[in-house]
Design a protein around this motif. Structure first.
Motif, PDB file in Angstrom:
ATOM      1  N   UNK A 218       0.919  37.995  27.406  1.00 22.48           N
ATOM      2  CA  UNK A 218       2.246  38.489  27.768  1.00 22.48           C
ATOM      3  C   UNK A 218       2.492  39.911  27.285  1.00 22.48           C
ATOM      4  N   UNK A 219       1.720  40.374  26.311  1.00 17.81           N
ATOM      5  CA  UNK A 219       1.894  41.746  25.818  1.00 17.81           C
ATOM      6  C   UNK A 219       1.203  42.778  26.702  1.00 17.81           C
ATOM      7  N   UNK A 220       0.389  42.320  27.650  1.00 13.37           N
ATOM      8  CA  UNK A 220      -0.324  43.243  28.543  1.00 13.37           C
ATOM      9  C   UNK A 220       0.635  43.637  29.667  1.00 13.37           C
ATOM     10  N   UNK A 221       1.579  44.528  29.330  1.00 10.03           N
ATOM     11  CA  UNK A 221       2.679  44.878  30.228  1.00 10.03           C
ATOM     12  C   UNK A 221       2.191  45.147  31.642  1.00 10.03           C
ATOM     13  N   UNK A 222       2.907  44.606  32.611  1.00  5.97           N
ATOM     14  CA  UNK A 222       2.593  44.905  34.013  1.00  5.97           C
ATOM     15  C   UNK A 222       3.190  46.249  34.428  1.00  5.97           C
ATOM     16  N   UNK A 223       4.272  46.642  33.771  1.00  5.73           N
ATOM     17  CA  UNK A 223       4.971  47.871  34.139  1.00  5.73           C
ATOM     18  C   UNK A 223       4.271  49.090  33.551  1.00  5.73           C
ATOM     19  N   UNK A 224       4.692  50.267  33.994  1.00  5.25           N
ATOM     20  CA  UNK A 224       4.113  51.534  33.542  1.00  5.25           C
ATOM     21  C   UNK A 224       4.308  51.735  32.040  1.00  5.25           C
ATOM     22  N   UNK A 225       5.537  51.538  31.571  1.00 10.48           N
ATOM     23  CA  UNK A 225       5.871  51.854  30.182  1.00 10.48           C
ATOM     24  C   UNK A 225       5.346  50.784  29.234  1.00 10.48           C
ATOM     25  N   UNK A 226       4.831  51.226  28.094  1.00 11.77           N
ATOM     26  CA  UNK A 226       4.428  50.300  27.044  1.00 11.77           C
ATOM     27  C   UNK A 226       5.681  49.845  26.289  1.00 11.77           C
ATOM     28  N   UNK A 227       5.904  48.539  26.283  1.00 17.77           N
ATOM     29  CA  UNK A 227       7.063  47.979  25.576  1.00 17.77           C
ATOM     30  C   UNK A 227       6.599  46.893  24.608  1.00 17.77           C
ATOM     31  N   UNK A 228       6.355  45.682  25.110  1.00 22.67           N
ATOM     32  CA  UNK A 228       5.893  44.618  24.212  1.00 22.67           C
ATOM     33  C   UNK A 228       4.500  44.914  23.656  1.00 22.67           C
ATOM     34  N   UNK A 229       3.701  45.647  24.394  1.00 22.94           N
ATOM     35  CA  UNK A 229       2.377  46.027  23.886  1.00 22.94           C
ATOM     36  C   UNK A 229       2.517  46.906  22.646  1.00 22.94           C
ATOM     37  N   UNK A 230       3.383  47.910  22.721  1.00 20.13           N
ATOM     38  CA  UNK A 230       3.627  48.784  21.570  1.00 20.13           C
ATOM     39  C   UNK A 230       4.094  47.989  20.363  1.00 20.13           C
ATOM     40  N   UNK A 231       5.146  47.223  20.548  1.00 29.38           N
ATOM     41  CA  UNK A 231       5.765  46.562  19.402  1.00 29.38           C
ATOM     42  C   UNK A 231       4.843  45.526  18.770  1.00 29.38           C
ATOM     43  N   UNK A 232       4.128  44.765  19.594  1.00 31.18           N
ATOM     44  CA  UNK A 232       3.300  43.695  19.040  1.00 31.18           C
ATOM     45  C   UNK A 232       2.026  44.241  18.410  1.00 31.18           C
ATOM     46  N   UNK A 233       1.462  45.316  18.962  1.00 27.07           N
ATOM     47  CA  UNK A 233       0.322  45.950  18.294  1.00 27.07           C
ATOM     48  C   UNK A 233       0.750  46.524  16.946  1.00 27.07           C
ATOM     49  N   UNK A 234       1.920  47.163  16.902  1.00 32.43           N
ATOM     50  CA  UNK A 234       2.396  47.731  15.635  1.00 32.43           C
ATOM     51  C   UNK A 234       2.612  46.639  14.601  1.00 32.43           C
ATOM     52  N   UNK A 235       3.290  45.566  14.965  1.00 34.11           N
ATOM     53  CA  UNK A 235       3.571  44.492  14.013  1.00 34.11           C
ATOM     54  C   UNK A 235       2.282  43.802  13.566  1.00 34.11           C
TER      55      UNK A 235
END
Length: 357
Positions: free
Chosen positions: A153-170
């Motif tokens: 679910x973190x492999x965002x389908x959209x252009x912008x990094x959102x859940x990918x950014x936050x979950x990689x950081x955490x």
């Protein structure tokens, strides 16, 4: 939710709390395992590497000292371009690479250069794509390698990094000792739900220019906030970021009529005094500009863990919401603001040059 829920971007932003809750147990186990491996390997220097948003993860985490190895932010875009100018200073190096796709040109270039120049370094790859180079490419040794693949679910389908950014950081914060992250993920999830609700309720009109300021780990956070707005509005809202104290030394010239200024209030009381001062100064000097503070006791309140590098995901949540709303107001395809244009979701096709030795 709202009419914005038709966009993957909006849904992926609001999916973050449930992703974190669902990942907490697995992250606790993997963080403990990888942290123990880092300790056994005697690592004394950690490079935090990525491109764009993934590089900003490194900037945020490296801004706060932990009890573990020395942390250094090294963007893959810097290392690939000038590999002989960046050298480790410790005895045992660990290179952490972040990548949503795990397949960008600079990601692959970094792996190639490490094979050539740093084969003895250990590697930790944190990616959202189980089929990527970061997830599947083996290290030649003698350095060892570990891979952490995040939930699909973190492999965002959209252009912008959102859940990918936050979950990689955490995930990296949990491994490297920035607070008790796995045990706090439920609290962070609840906090983000509140932040997203408050940000959406603002209904802030799109500015011509948006400026984000922060101190310490929140300087890199401001950088990611600025990028989200720039990307999702396809450059129609120009952005700037800076440190709170650095802004006075020339960059404050960027404030023009139609500029909004967002000051990220640090959770540390001493640091937050400087943040509050710049917000008050800008309000006094530019009374016609909107100035909003984000953080503890801010105009948009945030009650996080008190560790700025961890709470960065909450501050960025505000920018994610604002950027999505502004992109939609421009009539753009929020999930791909550059459809048919010069920017793409995964940077590829960059010509990589072999390093002559």
């Amino acid at each position: 939710m709202t009419e914005l829920s038709r966009w993957h971007t909006w849904r992926e932003i609001h999916a973050q709390p449930d992703i974190w809750r669902g990942f907490a147990g697995a992250l606790a186990d993997r963080a403990r395992e990888i942290s123990a491996w880092i300790s056994r390997r005697g690592v004394d220097e950690v490079w935090l590497c990525g491109a764009g948003t993934s590089a900003f993860i490194g900037q945020i985490l490296a801004a706060e000292t932990t009890d573990g190895p020395r942390l250094v932010a090294v963007a893959t875009t810097d290392y690939v371009a000038a590999p002989t100018t960046i050298r480790p200073t410790g005895q045992r190096l660990l290179v952490v690479q972040f990548g949503r796709s795990g397949d960008s040109s600079e990601t692959v270039g970094m792996l190639d250069l490490m094979d050539q120049l740093l084969p003895e370094a250990d590697r930790l790859h944190i990616t959202c794509n189980a089929g990527s180079a970061l997830a599947t490419r083996a290290a030649p040794g003698p350095g060892e390698q570990r891979v952490l693949v995040l939930p699909e679910a973190t492999h965002d389908r959209a252009f912008a990094m959102t859940s990918s950014f936050s979950t990689m950081l955490l995930s990296a914060a949990a491994i490297l000792g920035h607070g008790s992250v796995p045990q706090r993920l439920d609290d962070l999830a609840t906090a983000l739900e509140g932040v997203l609700t408050r940000a959406a309720a603002l209904n802030q009109p799109r500015p011509e220019r948006a400026i984000f300021l922060g101190s310490g780990a929140l300087t890199g956070t401001a950088r990611e906030c600025a990028l989200k707005v720039l990307e999702l509005t396809a450059g129609q809202t120009m952005t700037q970021w800076d440190s709170t104290l650095g802004f006075r030394h020339g960059p404050k010239a960027a404030i023009t009529p139609g500029s909004d200024i967002y000051v990220l209030l640090h959770p540390d009381h001493h640091t937050a005094r400087y943040d509050a001062d710049i917000a008050a100064e800008i309000r006094r000097q530019f009374p016609d500009n909107r100035v909003l503070t984000i953080g503890p006791a801010g105009d948009i309140s945030i009650a996080g863990t008190g560790v700025a590098a961890v709470d960065a995901v909450l501050y960025v949540g505000v920018a994610q919401v604002l950027a999505t709303r502004w992109s939609d107001s421009l009539g753009l395809n929020v999930d791909n603001p550059f459809a048919g244009g010069a920017l793409s979701r995964v940077v590829s096709g960059v010509k990589l040059y072999a390093l002559a030795r």
